[in-house]
Scaffold this motif. Structure first.
Motif, PDB file in Angstrom:
ATOM      1  N   GLY A   1     -48.265 -34.253  58.478  1.00 61.55           N
ATOM      2  CA  GLY A   1     -47.730 -34.222  59.868  1.00 61.55           C
ATOM      3  C   GLY A   1     -46.448 -33.761  60.045  1.00 61.55           C
ATOM      4  O   GLY A   1     -45.800 -33.327  58.857  1.00 61.55           O
ATOM      5  N   LEU A   2     -45.846 -33.418  61.028  1.00 64.13           N
ATOM      6  CA  LEU A   2     -44.343 -33.209  61.355  1.00 64.13           C
ATOM      7  C   LEU A   2     -43.724 -34.179  60.808  1.00 64.13           C
ATOM      8  O   LEU A   2     -43.717 -35.585  60.962  1.00 64.13           O
ATOM      9  CB  LEU A   2     -44.306 -33.026  62.695  1.00 64.13           C
ATOM     10  CG  LEU A   2     -44.927 -31.802  63.344  1.00 64.13           C
ATOM     11  CD1 LEU A   2     -44.631 -31.764  64.775  1.00 64.13           C
ATOM     12  CD2 LEU A   2     -44.276 -30.478  62.557  1.00 64.13           C
ATOM     13  N   GLU A   3     -42.545 -33.854  60.212  1.00 63.19           N
ATOM     14  CA  GLU A   3     -41.577 -34.696  59.664  1.00 63.19           C
ATOM     15  C   GLU A   3     -40.031 -34.264  59.919  1.00 63.19           C
ATOM     16  O   GLU A   3     -39.897 -33.264  59.794  1.00 63.19           O
ATOM     17  CB  GLU A   3     -41.628 -34.457  58.122  1.00 63.19           C
ATOM     18  CG  GLU A   3     -40.557 -35.359  57.229  1.00 63.19           C
ATOM     19  CD  GLU A   3     -40.637 -35.276  55.684  1.00 63.19           C
ATOM     20  OE1 GLU A   3     -40.264 -36.067  54.893  1.00 63.19           O
ATOM     21  OE2 GLU A   3     -40.906 -34.076  55.281  1.00 63.19           O
ATOM     22  N   TRP A   4     -39.401 -35.393  60.649  1.00 64.53           N
ATOM     23  CA  TRP A   4     -38.097 -35.031  60.917  1.00 64.53           C
ATOM     24  C   TRP A   4     -37.142 -34.696  59.656  1.00 64.53           C
ATOM     25  O   TRP A   4     -37.367 -35.288  58.516  1.00 64.53           O
ATOM     26  CB  TRP A   4     -37.385 -36.088  61.723  1.00 64.53           C
ATOM     27  CG  TRP A   4     -35.888 -36.240  61.919  1.00 64.53           C
ATOM     28  CD1 TRP A   4     -35.304 -35.402  62.828  1.00 64.53           C
ATOM     29  CD2 TRP A   4     -34.994 -36.787  60.906  1.00 64.53           C
ATOM     30  NE1 TRP A   4     -34.004 -35.595  62.658  1.00 64.53           N
ATOM     31  CE2 TRP A   4     -33.529 -36.276  61.725  1.00 64.53           C
ATOM     32  CE3 TRP A   4     -35.165 -37.763  60.220  1.00 64.53           C
ATOM     33  CZ2 TRP A   4     -32.417 -36.868  61.059  1.00 64.53           C
ATOM     34  CZ3 TRP A   4     -33.634 -38.457  59.606  1.00 64.53           C
ATOM     35  CH2 TRP A   4     -32.622 -37.795  60.131  1.00 64.53           C
ATOM     36  N   VAL A   5     -36.386 -33.767  59.567  1.00 63.28           N
ATOM     37  CA  VAL A   5     -35.402 -33.347  58.415  1.00 63.28           C
ATOM     38  C   VAL A   5     -33.992 -33.655  58.921  1.00 63.28           C
ATOM     39  O   VAL A   5     -33.278 -34.251  58.045  1.00 63.28           O
ATOM     40  CB  VAL A   5     -35.512 -31.979  58.318  1.00 63.28           C
ATOM     41  CG1 VAL A   5     -34.685 -31.309  57.008  1.00 63.28           C
ATOM     42  CG2 VAL A   5     -37.105 -31.654  57.848  1.00 63.28           C
ATOM     43  N   SER A   6     -33.509 -33.120  60.090  1.00 65.27           N
ATOM     44  CA  SER A   6     -32.136 -33.441  60.265  1.00 65.27           C
ATOM     45  C   SER A   6     -31.477 -33.162  61.399  1.00 65.27           C
ATOM     46  O   SER A   6     -32.540 -32.614  62.380  1.00 65.27           O
ATOM     47  CB  SER A   6     -31.208 -32.131  59.416  1.00 65.27           C
ATOM     48  OG  SER A   6     -29.896 -32.270  59.639  1.00 65.27           O
ATOM     49  N   THR A   7     -30.614 -33.728  62.106  1.00 65.77           N
ATOM     50  CA  THR A   7     -30.062 -33.709  63.563  1.00 65.77           C
ATOM     51  C   THR A   7     -28.687 -33.322  63.567  1.00 65.77           C
ATOM     52  O   THR A   7     -27.888 -34.038  62.648  1.00 65.77           O
ATOM     53  CB  THR A   7     -30.557 -34.974  64.200  1.00 65.77           C
ATOM     54  OG1 THR A   7     -31.909 -34.941  64.368  1.00 65.77           O
ATOM     55  CG2 THR A   7     -29.920 -34.674  65.615  1.00 65.77           C
ATOM     56  N   PHE A   8     -28.180 -32.587  64.322  1.00 65.76           N
ATOM     57  CA  PHE A   8     -26.788 -32.219  64.817  1.00 65.76           C
ATOM     58  C   PHE A   8     -26.838 -32.524  66.238  1.00 65.76           C
ATOM     59  O   PHE A   8     -27.137 -31.711  66.880  1.00 65.76           O
ATOM     60  CB  PHE A   8     -26.556 -30.913  64.398  1.00 65.76           C
ATOM     61  CG  PHE A   8     -24.863 -30.406  64.338  1.00 65.76           C
ATOM     62  CD1 PHE A   8     -24.214 -30.879  65.189  1.00 65.76           C
ATOM     63  CD2 PHE A   8     -24.480 -29.920  63.261  1.00 65.76           C
ATOM     64  CE1 PHE A   8     -22.647 -30.670  65.303  1.00 65.76           C
ATOM     65  CE2 PHE A   8     -23.156 -29.566  63.207  1.00 65.76           C
ATOM     66  CZ  PHE A   8     -22.248 -30.257  64.106  1.00 65.76           C
TER      67      PHE A   8
ATOM     68  N   GLY B   1     -27.609 -34.280  50.619  1.00 66.96           N
ATOM     69  CA  GLY B   1     -27.091 -33.782  49.372  1.00 66.96           C
ATOM     70  C   GLY B   1     -27.555 -32.193  48.907  1.00 66.96           C
ATOM     71  O   GLY B   1     -27.079 -31.574  48.219  1.00 66.96           O
ATOM     72  N   ARG B   2     -28.640 -31.969  49.674  1.00 67.38           N
ATOM     73  CA  ARG B   2     -29.151 -30.718  49.442  1.00 67.38           C
ATOM     74  C   ARG B   2     -29.242 -29.750  50.398  1.00 67.38           C
ATOM     75  O   ARG B   2     -29.125 -28.717  50.552  1.00 67.38           O
ATOM     76  CB  ARG B   2     -30.658 -30.864  48.829  1.00 67.38           C
ATOM     77  CG  ARG B   2     -30.823 -31.752  47.619  1.00 67.38           C
ATOM     78  CD  ARG B   2     -32.202 -31.834  46.838  1.00 67.38           C
ATOM     79  NE  ARG B   2     -33.375 -32.345  47.874  1.00 67.38           N
ATOM     80  CZ  ARG B   2     -34.069 -31.476  48.159  1.00 67.38           C
ATOM     81  NH1 ARG B   2     -34.408 -30.038  47.851  1.00 67.38           N
ATOM     82  NH2 ARG B   2     -35.097 -32.162  49.211  1.00 67.38           N
ATOM     83  N   PHE B   3     -29.469 -30.400  51.667  1.00 71.21           N
ATOM     84  CA  PHE B   3     -29.586 -29.599  52.802  1.00 71.21           C
ATOM     85  C   PHE B   3     -28.370 -29.843  53.681  1.00 71.21           C
ATOM     86  O   PHE B   3     -27.875 -30.721  53.831  1.00 71.21           O
ATOM     87  CB  PHE B   3     -30.715 -29.780  53.578  1.00 71.21           C
ATOM     88  CG  PHE B   3     -32.124 -29.440  53.279  1.00 71.21           C
ATOM     89  CD1 PHE B   3     -32.092 -28.933  51.861  1.00 71.21           C
ATOM     90  CD2 PHE B   3     -33.168 -29.770  53.913  1.00 71.21           C
ATOM     91  CE1 PHE B   3     -33.511 -28.796  51.440  1.00 71.21           C
ATOM     92  CE2 PHE B   3     -34.674 -29.574  53.273  1.00 71.21           C
ATOM     93  CZ  PHE B   3     -34.757 -28.964  52.015  1.00 71.21           C
TER      94      PHE B   3
ATOM     95  N   LEU C   1     -30.577 -24.524  52.796  1.00 70.39           N
ATOM     96  CA  LEU C   1     -31.577 -25.309  52.162  1.00 70.39           C
ATOM     97  C   LEU C   1     -30.969 -25.018  50.432  1.00 70.39           C
ATOM     98  O   LEU C   1     -31.177 -24.003  50.166  1.00 70.39           O
ATOM     99  CB  LEU C   1     -32.854 -24.988  52.181  1.00 70.39           C
ATOM    100  CG  LEU C   1     -33.731 -25.539  53.438  1.00 70.39           C
ATOM    101  CD1 LEU C   1     -33.076 -24.848  54.731  1.00 70.39           C
ATOM    102  CD2 LEU C   1     -35.279 -25.217  53.174  1.00 70.39           C
ATOM    103  N   ASN C   2     -30.590 -25.943  49.834  1.00 73.50           N
ATOM    104  CA  ASN C   2     -30.085 -25.707  48.238  1.00 73.50           C
ATOM    105  C   ASN C   2     -31.010 -26.832  47.628  1.00 73.50           C
ATOM    106  O   ASN C   2     -31.285 -27.585  47.872  1.00 73.50           O
ATOM    107  CB  ASN C   2     -28.715 -26.147  48.106  1.00 73.50           C
ATOM    108  CG  ASN C   2     -27.825 -25.036  48.724  1.00 73.50           C
ATOM    109  OD1 ASN C   2     -28.078 -23.950  49.218  1.00 73.50           O
ATOM    110  ND2 ASN C   2     -26.636 -25.734  49.224  1.00 73.50           N
ATOM    111  N   SER C   3     -31.049 -26.294  45.916  1.00 78.79           N
ATOM    112  CA  SER C   3     -31.827 -27.089  45.064  1.00 78.79           C
ATOM    113  C   SER C   3     -33.120 -27.403  45.472  1.00 78.79           C
ATOM    114  O   SER C   3     -33.513 -28.668  45.431  1.00 78.79           O
ATOM    115  CB  SER C   3     -30.921 -28.474  44.903  1.00 78.79           C
ATOM    116  OG  SER C   3     -29.521 -28.082  44.315  1.00 78.79           O
TER     117      SER C   3
END
Length: 116
Positions: A44-51, A65-67, A82-84
């Protein structure tokens, strides 16, 4: 009409980096929280980040620490660095107008595949 157009995805090896972009139109971008969500194959859809519009930033624990999320209000654009990258980051990534837990409206998505 809200339009969100993502780009920047691709195939990358584990440990690699990508920068996703989302160009927004049809609303006053600076007034709204913007988020990234993702959907891995078969999940399913997963929240990643919000500004938020006030400048607060939030991340899902597995990407801290990675995104890095950022936005350019002058260009109506949302970014996700997106790092690492890990294989488990493989997913379709979507830009969403709204905060955590909001999944619509969203764009058509950009595919991120992490594989050796």
């Amino acid at each position: 009409e809200v339009q969100l157009v993502e780009s920047g995805g691709g195939l990358v090896q584990p440990g690699g980096s990508l920068r996703l972009s989302c160009v927004a139109s049809g609303f006053v971008f600076s007034y709204h929280a913007m988020s990234w969500v993702r959907q891995a194959p078969g999940k399913g859809l997963e929240w990643v980040s919000t500004f938020t519009s006030s400048g607060d930033i939030f991340y899902e624990d597995s990407v801290k620490g990675r995104f890095t999320i950022s936005r350019d209000n002058a260009k109506n654009t949302l970014f996700l660095q997106l790092n690492s990258l890990k294989t488990e980051d493989t997913a379709m990534y979507y830009c969403v107008k709204g905060g955590a837990g909001v999944f619509r409206p969203r764009g058509q998505g950009t595919q991120v595949t992490v594989s050796s």
